[in-house]
Design a protein around this motif. Structure first.
Motif, mmCIF file in Angstrom:
data_model
loop_
_atom_site.group_PDB
_atom_site.id
_atom_site.type_symbol
_atom_site.label_atom_id
_atom_site.label_comp_id
_atom_site.label_asym_id
_atom_site.label_seq_id
_atom_site.Cartn_x
_atom_site.Cartn_y
_atom_site.Cartn_z
ATOM 1 N N UNK A 141 0.846 -1.197 0.000
ATOM 2 C CA UNK A 141 0.000 0.000 0.000
ATOM 3 C C UNK A 141 0.874 1.237 0.000
ATOM 4 N N UNK A 142 0.461 2.250 -0.761
ATOM 5 C CA UNK A 142 1.192 3.518 -0.786
ATOM 6 C C UNK A 142 0.220 4.661 -0.506
ATOM 7 N N UNK A 143 0.720 5.676 0.178
ATOM 8 C CA UNK A 143 -0.036 6.881 0.471
ATOM 9 C C UNK A 143 0.649 8.046 -0.224
ATOM 10 N N UNK A 144 -0.113 8.832 -0.957
ATOM 11 C CA UNK A 144 0.414 9.989 -1.688
ATOM 12 C C UNK A 144 -0.060 11.254 -0.991
ATOM 13 N N UNK A 145 0.895 12.116 -0.610
ATOM 14 C CA UNK A 145 0.611 13.307 0.188
ATOM 15 C C UNK A 145 1.211 14.541 -0.476
ATOM 16 N N UNK A 146 0.627 15.717 -0.224
ATOM 17 C CA UNK A 146 1.075 16.919 -0.943
ATOM 18 C C UNK A 146 2.378 17.524 -0.439
ATOM 19 N N UNK A 220 -5.753 14.388 0.175
ATOM 20 C CA UNK A 220 -5.940 15.768 -0.288
ATOM 21 C C UNK A 220 -6.147 15.819 -1.806
ATOM 22 N N UNK A 221 -7.049 14.991 -2.290
ATOM 23 C CA UNK A 221 -7.270 14.894 -3.735
ATOM 24 C C UNK A 221 -7.789 16.191 -4.346
ATOM 25 N N UNK A 222 -8.296 17.112 -3.513
ATOM 26 C CA UNK A 222 -8.780 18.388 -4.038
ATOM 27 C C UNK A 222 -7.654 19.221 -4.641
ATOM 28 N N UNK A 223 -6.406 18.822 -4.424
ATOM 29 C CA UNK A 223 -5.273 19.538 -5.012
ATOM 30 C C UNK A 223 -5.290 19.467 -6.532
ATOM 31 N N UNK A 224 -6.098 18.586 -7.094
ATOM 32 C CA UNK A 224 -6.183 18.502 -8.547
ATOM 33 C C UNK A 224 -6.734 19.791 -9.140
ATOM 34 N N UNK A 225 -7.410 20.596 -8.333
ATOM 35 C CA UNK A 225 -7.957 21.863 -8.811
ATOM 36 C C UNK A 225 -6.983 23.023 -8.634
ATOM 37 N N UNK A 226 -5.826 22.801 -7.996
ATOM 38 C CA UNK A 226 -4.861 23.871 -7.769
ATOM 39 C C UNK A 226 -4.184 24.256 -9.079
ATOM 40 N N UNK A 227 -4.037 25.553 -9.349
ATOM 41 C CA UNK A 227 -3.404 25.987 -10.605
ATOM 42 C C UNK A 227 -1.980 25.470 -10.765
ATOM 43 N N UNK A 228 -1.219 25.406 -9.665
ATOM 44 C CA UNK A 228 0.173 25.006 -9.778
ATOM 45 C C UNK A 228 0.385 23.509 -9.765
ATOM 46 N N UNK A 229 -0.088 22.834 -8.714
ATOM 47 C CA UNK A 229 0.220 21.428 -8.522
ATOM 48 C C UNK A 229 -0.867 20.494 -9.030
ATOM 49 N N UNK A 230 -1.964 21.068 -9.497
ATOM 50 C CA UNK A 230 -3.043 20.226 -9.993
ATOM 51 C C UNK A 230 -2.606 19.347 -11.150
ATOM 52 N N UNK A 231 -1.697 19.847 -11.982
ATOM 53 C CA UNK A 231 -1.223 19.064 -13.122
ATOM 54 C C UNK A 231 -0.509 17.796 -12.662
ATOM 55 N N UNK A 232 0.249 17.902 -11.560
ATOM 56 C CA UNK A 232 0.956 16.727 -11.047
ATOM 57 C C UNK A 232 -0.040 15.664 -10.598
ATOM 58 N N UNK A 248 -2.889 -3.743 -14.744
ATOM 59 C CA UNK A 248 -2.399 -3.268 -13.450
ATOM 60 C C UNK A 248 -3.467 -2.346 -12.869
ATOM 61 N N UNK A 249 -4.168 -2.808 -11.867
ATOM 62 C CA UNK A 249 -5.294 -2.019 -11.360
ATOM 63 C C UNK A 249 -5.359 -2.071 -9.838
ATOM 64 N N UNK A 250 -4.440 -1.382 -9.149
ATOM 65 C CA UNK A 250 -4.529 -1.335 -7.692
ATOM 66 C C UNK A 250 -5.794 -0.618 -7.243
ATOM 67 N N UNK A 251 -6.286 -0.988 -6.073
ATOM 68 C CA UNK A 251 -7.417 -0.279 -5.488
ATOM 69 C C UNK A 251 -7.018 1.174 -5.256
ATOM 70 N N UNK A 252 -7.912 2.092 -5.579
ATOM 71 C CA UNK A 252 -7.634 3.517 -5.429
ATOM 72 C C UNK A 252 -8.609 4.126 -4.424
ATOM 73 N N UNK A 253 -8.065 4.747 -3.384
ATOM 74 C CA UNK A 253 -8.870 5.478 -2.411
ATOM 75 C C UNK A 253 -8.429 6.935 -2.472
ATOM 76 N N UNK A 254 -9.285 7.801 -3.000
ATOM 77 C CA UNK A 254 -8.987 9.229 -3.096
ATOM 78 C C UNK A 254 -9.737 9.957 -1.988
ATOM 79 N N UNK A 255 -9.015 10.690 -1.159
ATOM 80 C CA UNK A 255 -9.597 11.400 -0.022
ATOM 81 C C UNK A 255 -9.548 12.893 -0.298
ATOM 82 N N UNK A 256 -10.686 13.553 -0.207
ATOM 83 C CA UNK A 256 -10.755 14.968 -0.571
ATOM 84 C C UNK A 256 -11.574 15.749 0.441
ATOM 85 N N UNK A 257 -11.180 17.009 0.641
ATOM 86 C CA UNK A 257 -12.028 17.933 1.385
ATOM 87 C C UNK A 257 -13.258 18.252 0.539
#
Length: 368
Positions: A141-146, A220-232, A248-257
């Motif tokens: 399992x991996x966790x992706x953080x801003x 913090x999946x809402x970062x996708x809307x950020x002008x700078x880092x949303x592209x990442x 290749x299809x790992x389970x995806x859990x996206x957590x957003x405000x």
């Protein structure tokens, strides 16, 4: 299995080929299976039916419904050691959001999920439960953080709880000197924490990284809307979505405000949507000044109370600053067993702006 339509043998072989290539990639090999023979016309198999032998080999856990008691999670195959640790950490049990994720969206059956909820609603623990279930099945399992700071914080927390107590291998990759990139690329981990940028860089440079992973938790999946880092965020999610074409299809859990209109976000990710605006832990918003006076507003109107003693606030430097208030405020909250989040004025502002410190206090006994 269980489909009411005949199964195309050619399509079935195609799925097997994808699974074989993905499985070989987990061990660092590249394989391209070849099917020999000639097929004229459509070749199909009868519709599959779940029989007694199938149910004996693959028990249907989907029928299990939790009432919120932590101890019930052992019914999903989670390790008793983890469940015991959670019971001690969360004596009140699961909240409504977490129960809904399990009962209504099959979180612990490997289903991908987009969770949209306010701060302190319990989103993080949803990712933790999915992670421990993934590990119990022999995957990673991996966790992706801003931010690097969040990576380091989560690494320390998980190392103490899951590393020292449960013996899991916890790793971090954030671009700092203490990173464990080499171990992660060799699969020497159970849970790993990445910044968005580091994960994207490694996934592009070392494609086999995705083959090792059974779960990706994007915080913090809402970062996708950020002008700078949303592209990442968009690029790394695109990589995960496109990897499904290779099997290749790992389970995806996206957590957003809370973000308002999802604009089809969950459909693009091909996952369920769990959304709420309920805040289980009250959020007190107000202003505290240099006298220690706390003014806040709630449903009943505006109130003022003396949160800190006047002698508690002392000038710490050559000039007055917000730190003069933050330090005694932290001491006061810690002494009372509270946890809180702070947003302070940036250094260098005029004195008039620093005389008032804007603080959001989210008091909570159990942060999950």
């Amino acid at each position: 299995m269980g489909t009411s339509e005949p199964v195309s043998l050619v399509g079935l072989v195609d799925q097997v080929v994808k699974l074989v290539r993905a499985g070989a990639g987990r061990f660092g090999y590249e394989q391209t299976p070849v099917m020999f023979g000639l097929v004229e016309g459509e070749l199909t198999l009868p519709a599959g039916r779940k029989g007694d032998n199938y149910r004996a080999a693959f028990p249907d856990r989907g029928s299990i419904q939790t009432t919120g008691q932590i101890a019930e999670l052992t019914g999903y195959g989670l390790a008793q050691e983890a469940v015991t640790a959670w019971s001690e950490r969360i004596p009140d049990g699961l909240n409504r959001l977490q129960v809904a994720a399990i009962n209504d969206h099959s979180l612990l059956d490997g289903k991908s999920l987009l969770v949209i909820a306010p701060t302190s609603a319990g989103k993080t623990f949803i990712g933790e439960m999915a992670a421990l279930k993934t590990i119990s099945e022999g995957r990673k399992a991996v966790f992706l953080l801003p931010y690097k700071a969040l990576v380091n914080e989560k690494f320390e927390d998980f190392s103490a709880l899951y590393g020292e107590r449960l013996g899991l291998r916890i790793a971090r990759c954030s671009g700092d000197w203490q990173d464990q990139v080499g171990g992660v690329l060799r699969g020497k981990y159970d849970i790993a924490f990445f910044t968005y940028e580091k994960f994207l860089s490694l996934a592009v440079t070392f494609p086999h990284l995705l083959n090792q992973i059974g779960l990706v938790v994007l915080d913090e999946a809402q970062f996708i809307t950020e002008p700078g880092r949303g592209m990442v965020v968009e690029l790394l999610l695109t990589g995960l979505v496109s990897a499904r074409q290779r099997g290749v299809s790992p389970q995806l859990i996206a957590l957003s405000a809370v973000i308002g209109d999802t604009n089809g976000f969950n459909k693009w990710l091909d996952c369920d949507l769990l959304m709420t605006t309920d805040r289980p832990v009250p959020l007190s918003e107000g202003v505290i000044d240099r006298s220690g006076s706390w003014t806040f507003k709630d449903d009943k109107g505006t109130h003022t109370s003396q949160l800190l003693g006047r002698l508690d606030i002392q000038q710490r430097g050559q000039k007055p600053s917000s730190q003069d208030v933050i330090v005694p405020l932290v001491r006061h909250l810690v002494k009372n067993g509270e946890k809180s989040s702070y947003f302070a004025m940036r250094a260098g502002l005029p004195l008039a702006a620093q005389n008032t410190l804007l603080v959001n206090l989210a008091f909570r006994r159990h942060r999950m």
